[in-house]
Design a protein around this motif. Sequence first.
Motif, mmCIF file in Angstrom:
data_model
loop_
_atom_site.group_PDB
_atom_site.id
_atom_site.type_symbol
_atom_site.label_atom_id
_atom_site.label_comp_id
_atom_site.label_asym_id
_atom_site.label_seq_id
_atom_site.Cartn_x
_atom_site.Cartn_y
_atom_site.Cartn_z
ATOM 1 N N GLY A 104 -2.753 -4.486 -1.307
ATOM 2 C CA GLY A 104 -2.306 -4.210 0.050
ATOM 3 C C GLY A 104 -3.452 -4.243 1.041
ATOM 4 O O GLY A 104 -3.337 -4.828 2.130
ATOM 5 N N VAL A 105 -4.574 -3.642 0.671
ATOM 6 C CA VAL A 105 -5.760 -3.647 1.537
ATOM 7 C C VAL A 105 -6.261 -5.071 1.760
ATOM 8 O O VAL A 105 -6.621 -5.455 2.885
ATOM 9 C CB VAL A 105 -6.880 -2.778 0.919
ATOM 10 N N ARG A 161 -2.140 -0.871 -4.169
ATOM 11 C CA ARG A 161 -2.910 -0.420 -3.010
ATOM 12 C C ARG A 161 -4.094 -1.350 -2.729
ATOM 13 O O ARG A 161 -4.377 -1.669 -1.574
ATOM 14 C CB ARG A 161 -3.403 1.011 -3.213
ATOM 15 N N PHE A 166 0.815 -1.215 0.000
ATOM 16 C CA PHE A 166 0.000 0.000 0.000
ATOM 17 C C PHE A 166 0.850 1.267 0.000
ATOM 18 O O PHE A 166 0.561 2.232 -0.716
ATOM 19 C CB PHE A 166 -0.923 0.010 1.221
#
Length: 220
Positions: A198-199, A195, A90
């Motif tokens: 990553g979440v 991102r 992220f």
Amino acid sequence: MLFSAIIKGLAIGLMLGISVGPVIFAIIKQSISNGHKGGVAFIFGVSMSDTLLVILCNFFTQIFSSTGMLEKVIGFGGSFFLIALGFYNFFLKKSITTEDKEILQKKLSNRDVVSIFFSGFLMNTLNPAVILFWIATSASIMVSAKNYLPYEIQYRIIVFLTCLIFTFTLDISKVFLAGKIRNRLTPHNIHIVNRISGVIFIIFGLALLYGIYTGRVLSH
């Protein structure tokens, strides 16, 4: 049990499938320079590597967890790694794009196909992030499987089999869409994908951590 295992396997496969790393660029490069045959050979190598790593990681995780006391330690370690990997994707993961725009395809011999297969196998096997990912995932699934005694082994087999098949299917689709994917791998788009992945890693790690902490391992 079957539905939960399939959903968990698809979730793990999705995490792997949307991650933008060196393997996806290698798949695109192989597909463009060596055609679909080269891309598929490379993916078979990567898939064989993933299968071997899954077997080894599950084997060693099972050995370490057999003492009982290490089960939570392994689970916590796996969850913290997934969370750390999520934060890295992220906030810190850099966008890498390929530089060569046009590559001429060449006719592949059997030796070329074998060479491409092993290049995919070695690239994946020697990637520390891949090894750590499978260790963490094996630990998390080992903990989740405790909800399904005496079908723990069957649950783990279904999860990883679903994950590997789904990941392989996604990689095959990347071969046939190599040109379009390549054009869309701009630094901005890669940043967005990193991102998102990553979440997903963070949510997966936190869910595992919550389940271990409360003693109610999340199965869905």
